[in-house]
Design a protein around this motif. Structure first.
Motif, PDB file in Angstrom:
ATOM      1  N   ALA A  90       0.831  -1.203   0.000  1.00 12.06           N
ATOM      2  CA  ALA A  90       0.000   0.000   0.000  1.00 12.06           C
ATOM      3  C   ALA A  90       0.863   1.250   0.000  1.00 12.06           C
ATOM      4  N   ALA A  91       1.968   1.207   0.703  1.00 14.58           N
ATOM      5  CA  ALA A  91       2.831   2.379   0.780  1.00 14.58           C
ATOM      6  C   ALA A  91       3.552   2.651  -0.531  1.00 14.58           C
ATOM      7  N   THR A  92       3.712   1.629  -1.370  1.00 19.70           N
ATOM      8  CA  THR A  92       4.377   1.827  -2.657  1.00 19.70           C
ATOM      9  C   THR A  92       3.387   2.063  -3.795  1.00 19.70           C
ATOM     10  N   ASP A  93       2.114   2.176  -3.479  1.00 20.95           N
ATOM     11  CA  ASP A  93       1.099   2.527  -4.473  1.00 20.95           C
ATOM     12  C   ASP A  93       1.171   4.033  -4.690  1.00 20.95           C
ATOM     13  N   LEU A  94       1.755   4.425  -5.821  1.00 17.54           N
ATOM     14  CA  LEU A  94       2.035   5.841  -6.045  1.00 17.54           C
ATOM     15  C   LEU A  94       0.796   6.660  -6.367  1.00 17.54           C
ATOM     16  N   SER A  95      -0.347   6.008  -6.488  1.00 19.17           N
ATOM     17  CA  SER A  95      -1.594   6.766  -6.604  1.00 19.17           C
ATOM     18  C   SER A  95      -2.144   7.115  -5.221  1.00 19.17           C
ATOM     19  N   GLN A  96      -1.586   6.450  -4.194  1.00 14.22           N
ATOM     20  CA  GLN A  96      -2.049   6.686  -2.828  1.00 14.22           C
ATOM     21  C   GLN A  96      -1.025   7.414  -1.958  1.00 14.22           C
ATOM     22  N   VAL A  97       0.248   7.237  -2.286  1.00 12.74           N
ATOM     23  CA  VAL A  97       1.318   7.799  -1.453  1.00 12.74           C
ATOM     24  C   VAL A  97       2.325   8.525  -2.331  1.00 12.74           C
ATOM     25  N   THR A  98       2.708   9.708  -1.907  1.00 14.94           N
ATOM     26  CA  THR A  98       3.795  10.450  -2.538  1.00 14.94           C
ATOM     27  C   THR A  98       5.031  10.326  -1.655  1.00 14.94           C
ATOM     28  N   TRP A  99       6.134  10.010  -2.281  1.00 14.48           N
ATOM     29  CA  TRP A  99       7.416   9.904  -1.579  1.00 14.48           C
ATOM     30  C   TRP A  99       8.246  11.141  -1.900  1.00 14.48           C
ATOM     31  N   ASP A 100       8.595  11.905  -0.887  1.00  9.79           N
ATOM     32  CA  ASP A 100       9.417  13.108  -1.024  1.00  9.79           C
ATOM     33  C   ASP A 100      10.797  12.811  -0.451  1.00  9.79           C
ATOM     34  N   ILE A 101      11.804  12.857  -1.307  1.00 11.92           N
ATOM     35  CA  ILE A 101      13.143  12.400  -0.927  1.00 11.92           C
ATOM     36  C   ILE A 101      14.124  13.571  -1.023  1.00 11.92           C
ATOM     37  N   VAL A 102      14.569  14.076   0.123  1.00 16.19           N
ATOM     38  CA  VAL A 102      15.585  15.128   0.172  1.00 16.19           C
ATOM     39  C   VAL A 102      16.929  14.465  -0.101  1.00 16.19           C
ATOM     40  N   LEU A 103      17.585  14.879  -1.172  1.00 17.81           N
ATOM     41  CA  LEU A 103      18.766  14.149  -1.656  1.00 17.81           C
ATOM     42  C   LEU A 103      20.010  14.379  -0.815  1.00 17.81           C
TER      43      LEU A 103
END
Length: 437
Positions: A90-103
């Motif tokens: 569920a957490a990797t469903d990109l229609s449900q979760v956005t991942w914001d990654i500070v590089l």
């Protein structure tokens, strides 16, 4: 793209992120979220378009290079899929979760640690190679920790702004430790996280850290997992009663939780030994003496070099050396005296793994300082500098060899560090999402 068995530089991480955005148009976005103290961009790669957010922070400490490589591996894993009904599905469903990654949260510090990636790229690299290149700022110049010191860096403010904007249900801060095992610190419990974390470590041959300097007084619900205790709980001097002011605790304003994920560059045999230490009090007093003695020897060289070194206001490495010389060695050593007395009164109260964790700290403190001072001496234009450099280099070489020998270090391949950190972040995301649904 396969993960190389070396750490990526800040520039390589940014280039890899841009390539991912080009390969997956619409799914990934790269934007600047702020500027560093000296004008370097703070970049964030966002993956997905879901209403809920996971925030991942790479390279919060410049001497902990694994996070940038993990950031790219994680982003590619998310962009490639698949999704499904598994623990992290569920957490990797990109229609449900956005991942914001500070590089990279501290690009200025990373610039002062340039050379770590090259120094550790060889399969036979040693701690000496690492410490000659590593730079770790004073606490007040560490973006995650600076707010505790009542200093608001632009990097800290940029991270706070992102947290207030996206209100993450989970923040993951990507850290590494020179030697020991792997552990995770949580600002509150995550159900079912511990077994997934432990399974990942076992699969990749990375020992769990049973007891750690960073969380010696934190609650320990699962092996290798530590949870922030109530505010009135005693902590080591290296911790802070004002931890609530850090960026770690900021997602809590919105019901979010933070996971700090630590992986070792070198594993140590005793890191996962939960057996009682047979003579913990005596061992801690020896380690306290080791910290003080090493600190005195580095400071003695610093005293002779001060007249020709750049002033602290103009030199971040010099600021670190002065900070360490101004009581930090004693602060660390003094913080262990209550533990030693406790061990005397209740033999077997401290484990072999806990003593091992403090052993790592005792040996790395003078190595960090000596590595920085060697760099300043090598660059100094003074007739006394070469002789001081030779004397300190002899000490540094002996300490480095002792570090390897005493702790029985074995290198953890970068690929495994990255794989474990990626798996841990996904497990935390699955657990945290299930908890908020």
């Amino acid at each position: 793209m396969p993960t190389p068995d070396r750490y990526l530089t800040v520039a390589e991480v940014a280039d890899a992120a841009q390539r991912l955005v080009s390969r997956f148009p619409g799914a990934g976005r790269l934007r600047r979220i702020g500027m560093s103290r000296v004008g370097r961009p703070l970049l964030m790669l966002s993956v997905g378009h879901g209403p809920r957010h996971v925030l991942v922070v790479a390279r919060p400490h410049p001497d902990e290079p694994v996070g940038g490589s993990t950031a790219i591996a994680l982003a590619e894993r998310l962009l490639r899929g698949p999704t499904g009904p598994r623990a992290s599905g569920a957490a990797t469903d990109l229609s449900q979760v956005t991942w914001d990654i500070v590089l990279c949260l501290d690009p200025d510090g990373a610039a002062l640690s340039e050379g770590i990636e090259a120094a550790t790229a060889r399969r036979d690299h040693t701690p000496a190679d690492y410490y000659r290149a590593a730079y770790r700022p004073v606490a007040a110049e560490q973006p995650e920790w600076a707010p505790i010191e009542s200093r608001q860096l632009p990097e800290s403010q940029a991270l706070f702004d992102v947290i207030d904007d996206v209100r993450p249900f989970l923040q993951c801060s990507l850290h590494s430790v020179e030697a020991g095992g792997t552990w995770a610190q949580l600002t509150r419990p995550l159900p079912r996280f511990g077994p997934a974390f432990q399974d990942s470590a076992a699969l990749l041959g990375i020992p769990l850290q049973h007891g750690t300097f960073d969380a010696l007084y934190w609650e320990n619900p699962d092996p290798g997992v530590y949870v922030l205790p109530p505010r009135d709980t005693a902590r080591l001097a290296a911790g802070s009663e004002n931890i609530g002011a850090s960026t770690w605790c900021a997602p809590g304003r919105y019901g979010g939780v933070t996971a700090i994920v630590e992986v070792p560059m070198w594993a140590t045999g005793p890191a996962d030994d939960p057996a009682p230490h047979p003579a913990a009090g005596a061992a801690l007093r020896e380690l306290s003496a080791l910290v003080r003695d090493g600190g005195r020897q580095v400071t003695a060289v610093l005293d002779k070099a001060r007249p020709f070194l750049p002033p602290a206001r103009d030199s971040a490495p010099r600021r670190v050396l002065e900070w360490m010389a101004d009581g930090l060695y004693d602060l660390v050593a003094d913080s262990w005296e209550p533990l030693a007395r406790q061990a005397d009164g209740a033999p077997g109260g401290l484990t072999t793994a806990q003593v091992c964790a403090l052993d790592v700290v005792a040996r790395r403190q003078p190595l960090r300082a000596a590595g920085l001072l060697l760099r300043l001496l090598a660059a100094a234009d003074d007739p006394a500098a070469p002789g001081l450099h030779r004397d300190l280099d002899d000490l540094f070489t002996a300490w480095s060899a002792d570090f390897e020998r005493a702790l029985r270090l074995r290198r953890v391949p970068v690929r495994r560090q990255v794989a474990h950190q990626t798996r841990t972040v996904l497990a935390a995301a699955g657990s945290a999402l299930a908890a908020v649904r």
